[in-house]
Write a protein that holds these residues in place. Structure first.
Motif: not given
Lengths: 250, 222
Positions: B36-41, B102-110
């Motif tokens: 999650l930290t990586l995705a937010l970053g 990658q799951i969280f990055r995609g979810a945040i971007q959607s």
């Protein structure tokens, strides 16, 4: 239409460019308390950008925005935005929250109202826009017109000093436009200070104190609707009004 | 008799299952927090955070899990003392962080950009808007793919066998060695245990997904 001389919003010489394209090229205007101004102009003339620059959703490259004499700066931004409500073209209700929670959220988190006070106020505002019976629906369960009215209720619950409307009816079918325009007219008549980007000629004619006509990133003409619609001074204004008033009568 | 053997060894199988579950919980937790930290970053951070997240994700998704386990156990333990369990948590947890990011990055971007704008427009700070508006919506997008990640990682715990973590698969190997054979039946029972744990875990996650589902975020069919 209960306009006073007390200045609420002052916009001074705003400039904004995206890459090579200068979208705003020195826009200045003021809103006094209770005034309703409608900004018109063809698409791409910077109307929406003007609204976004006013509350710094897109920070302007140059120029100042003052709310009751206080300039918006990066440091004061979050504190001042609560006083400048924004109604979006595509509503932007918080999709995971019920309507009532959309209207309560800012009151609770930003204004720190108690839950009871926020609930009471939310219900008042939903009543005002005719959505009290939809309080416990989710945004996806509402029509576009209902969603936009809910977003107006969300704006009103924050006790804003001014509301910016960014083409609030452009995403709506014609039959849903009316219910939103009715709410906006009612707000204008109750003395809400509002700056409205819209092509709703009906609203502009009957509810606006002043029409601002923009072209190419500048204000080319402004004046009361009676004057501007009857006797536009500028050639661009004439051409534009001809098109949209024709559409209206069609 | 093999059934008697299995019955006698059941405590070992149960203990192995318990170790596997501990390993799973630890690696998923590490993967969740770091992912999650990586995705937010990657979504909101400055370019070093984006670049760092990208490099991390490429490395840990590009190397086989068994190689990571061997690297962490034999490679890293030359410098820092690590138990085989801890080495497995790190190797599989960091790998899971790469997948979860990658799951969280995609979810945040959607989550549509207008949601953030609406939150900022009522006076929320960026971090407050992320917490109260973006992440609750992103969680609803992420739960489906995260259920897959849970299943993958449960099965990946069996790989910790290669560095000597005495989890379910290794317990099974001991039973096979001690009883000279019965490979098919012993590993059949072990497969059944993995299958049951996986189904139970998925059932719990589907319930979470159903609870989070609101109109506009309908549950995808399981």
């Amino acid at each position: 239409m209960t306009k006073s001389d007390e200045e609420v919003l002052r916009v001074e010489d705003l400039h904004k460019r995206y890459g090579d394209h200068a979208v705003l090229r020195g826009v200045s205007l003021t809103l006094t308390r209770g005034e309703a101004k409608v900004v018109m102009g063809s698409s791409g003339t910077g109307k929406s950008t003007l609204l976004r620059c006013i509350n710094h959703l897109s920070p302007p490259d140059a120029g100042r925005v003052l709310l009751e004499g206080q300039p918006l700066t990066p440091a004061t931004l979050n504190a001042m935005r609560r006083h400048i409500a924004f109604v979006f073209q595509d509503f932007n209700l918080f999709t995971h929250l019920k309507v009532i929670d959309n209207v309560r959220l800012g009151q609770r988190r930003i204004l720190k109202r108690s839950k009871a006070a926020a609930t009471e106020r939310a219900m008042q505002e939903l009543e005002r826009v005719g959505l009290a019976d939809r309080a416990h629906y989710y945004p996806a369960q509402l029509s576009g017109g209902q969603q936009q009215r809910a977003s107006i209720a969300r704006a009103l619950a924050m006790d804003p000093k001014v509301i910016l409307f960014d083409e609030p009816t452009s995403a709506l079918d014609p039959e849903l436009t009316g219910e939103v325009v009715t709410v906006m007219k009612q707000l204008a008549s109750e003395g809400m200070t509002m700056l409205v980007v819209s092509h709703e000629v009906g609203f502009a004619r009957t509810a606006a104190d002043e029409i601002v006509f923009m072209d190419g990133g500048t204000i080319v003409e402004q004046g009361p609707p009676s004057t501007l619609f009857a006797n536009p001074a500028h050639e661009r204004t004439r051409a534009f009004l001809k098109v949209i008033t024709h559409q209206e009568s069609a | 008799m093999i059934w008697q053997t299995l019955y006698d060894n059941l405590p070992f199988l149960m203990h192995g299952t318990w170790v596997a579950l501990q390993l799973l919980a630890a690696l998923l937790a590490l993967g969740l927090v770091l992912g999650l930290t990586l995705a937010l970053g990657q979504v909101y951070g400055p370019w070093p955070a984006r670049l760092g997240g990208w490099a991390f994700e490429r490395v840990f998704r590009g190397v086989p899990a068994v190689v990571l386990l061997l690297l962490f156990y034999y490679g890293v333990t030359d410098f820092v003392a690590l138990s085989s369990f801890l080495a497995a948590v790190l190797a599989l947890g960091l790998r899971s962080a790469a997948y979860q990011s990658q799951i969280f990055r995609g979810a945040i971007q959607s989550v549509p950009a207008g949601q953030m704008q609406a939150a900022r427009a009522i006076g929320m700070g960026r971090w407050q808007a992320i917490r109260t508006i973006v992440l609750p919506q992103a969680a609803r997008h992420a739960i489906g793919p995260w259920t897959n990640e849970f299943s993958s990682e449960l099965k990946a715990t069996s790989l910790a066998y290669v560095i000597g973590v005495v989890e379910l698969t290794r317990q099974a190997k001991y039973i096979v060695s001690n009883t000279q054979g019965n490979i098919l039946i012993v590993f059949g029972v072990v497969a059944l245990i993995y299958f049951i744990v996986n189904r139970l875990g998925n059932a719990v996650l589907y319930r979470v997904e159903a609870r989070l589902a609101v109109p506009g975020f309908e549950r995808r069919s399981p």
